[in-house]
Design an enzyme around this catalytic site. Structure first.
Site, PDB file in Angstrom:
ATOM      1  N   CYS A 123      67.930   7.964 -10.348  1.00  0.00           N
ATOM      2  CA  CYS A 123      68.511   7.383  -8.930  1.00  0.00           C
ATOM      3  C   CYS A 123      70.142   7.244  -9.249  1.00  0.00           C
ATOM      4  CB  CYS A 123      68.131   5.768  -9.077  1.00  0.00           C
ATOM      5  SG  CYS A 123      66.398   5.548  -8.793  1.00  0.00           S
ATOM      6  N   ARG A 155      61.072   8.012  -3.447  1.00  0.00           N
ATOM      7  CA  ARG A 155      62.158   8.570  -2.962  1.00  0.00           C
ATOM      8  C   ARG A 155      62.196   9.354  -1.604  1.00  0.00           C
ATOM      9  NH1 ARG A 155      65.219   8.365  -7.704  1.00  0.00           N
ATOM     10  NH2 ARG A 155      63.990   8.484  -9.508  1.00  0.00           N
TER      11      ARG A 155
HETATM   12  C1  BEZ Z   1      65.016   6.779 -12.516  1.00  0.00           C
HETATM   13  O1  BEZ Z   1      65.252   7.515 -13.603  1.00  0.00           O
HETATM   14  O2  BEZ Z   1      65.782   6.664 -11.774  1.00  0.00           O
HETATM   15  C2  BEZ Z   1      63.532   6.493 -12.481  1.00  0.00           C
HETATM   16  C3  BEZ Z   1      62.599   7.251 -12.961  1.00  0.00           C
HETATM   17  C4  BEZ Z   1      61.179   6.543 -13.175  1.00  0.00           C
HETATM   18  C5  BEZ Z   1      61.102   5.638 -12.336  1.00  0.00           C
HETATM   19  C6  BEZ Z   1      61.894   4.824 -11.651  1.00  0.00           C
HETATM   20  C7  BEZ Z   1      63.313   5.089 -11.720  1.00  0.00           C
END
Ligand code: BEZ
Length: 216
Positions: A53, A130
């Site tokens: 993110c 996402r």
């Molecule tokens: C992230 O790294 O943004 C992420 C990865 C897996 C689940 C939620 C967030």
């Protein structure tokens, strides 16, 4: 049945974007007011203080000049509190110098996530997937992308599709596979015998009568 959430709606291409009011990092807003007269790229991310993110939000922030040059506003969302958002924006800014200036919705009650099909329980019951919605200046949903939690999006593709929609609207044309700005575009197929005859005598680059391209 497992994973069936009847409160979760999913706006489709061509629908008017559902309206809502929200608390965001730039203050409270009503989506329809925010959208008025501008394209909007509305995206969700699973959680603040997570690595993928952080790369994505930084990617959006670094492209702010591109989006504003193309009359597009950015707005993010995650199921986090406004305090978490503010702390994360501040932490990223302090560590990297990148500032998330666009509003980020604090959707702690999940109401906006559910309205936009961002909560997909088979993937996560508590974190938004996402999503990307490209919404036009009259408030219509023009493009939808959903990515899973563990795969970051492609900023070039988000920029490309925004431009493709804008060029398509302006010139009433369609975009072929892998179209990039400056490439030839597809001219709609003729719909009458007379138009077919005109096409056969035209200077268009023609694969067949129904598949013709031109430069803009
Ligand atoms: C992230 O790294 O943004 C992420 C990865 C897996 C689940 C939620 C967030």
């Amino acid at each position: 049945m497992e994973n069936l959430d009847t409160n979760n709606t999913m706006p489709r291409i061509g629908d008017f974007a559902p309206d809502f009011e929200a608390v965001t990092t730039t203050g409270n807003l009503k989506f329809s007011e925010f959208n008025k007269g501008s394209w909007v790229v509305f995206f969700s991310h699973p959680a603040d203080f997570t690595p993928v993110c952080t790369t994505e939000m930084s990617g959006f922030a670094l492209e702010k000049d591109f989006f504003s040059a193309h009359n597009a506003k950015l707005i993010g969302l995650s199921i986090d509190s406004i305090h978490a958002h503010i702390a994360w924006v501040n932490a990223v800014n302090e560590k990297t110098g990148v500032l998330f200036e666009f509003p980020i919705i604090a959707d702690i009650d999940m109401s906006v996530s559910k309205l936009y099909g961002m909560l997909q329980p088979g993937e996560s019951e508590t974190a938004a997937v996402r999503a990307v919605f490209i919404i036009d200046p009259v408030g219509k949903v023009r493009l939808v992308m959903y990515y899973p939690l563990n795969v970051g999006r492609n900023m070039d593709e988000i920029k490309r599709t925004l431009l493709a929609l804008q060029v398509s609207d302006e010139h009433k044309v369609a975009m072929p596979l892998n179209w990039q700005p400056g490439d030839k575009v597809i001219v709609p197929a003729p719909k009458t015998i007379e138009a077919l005859a005109e096409r056969k005598n035209s200077n268009l680059e023609m694969v067949d009568w129904y598949l013709a391209k031109k430069e803009l």
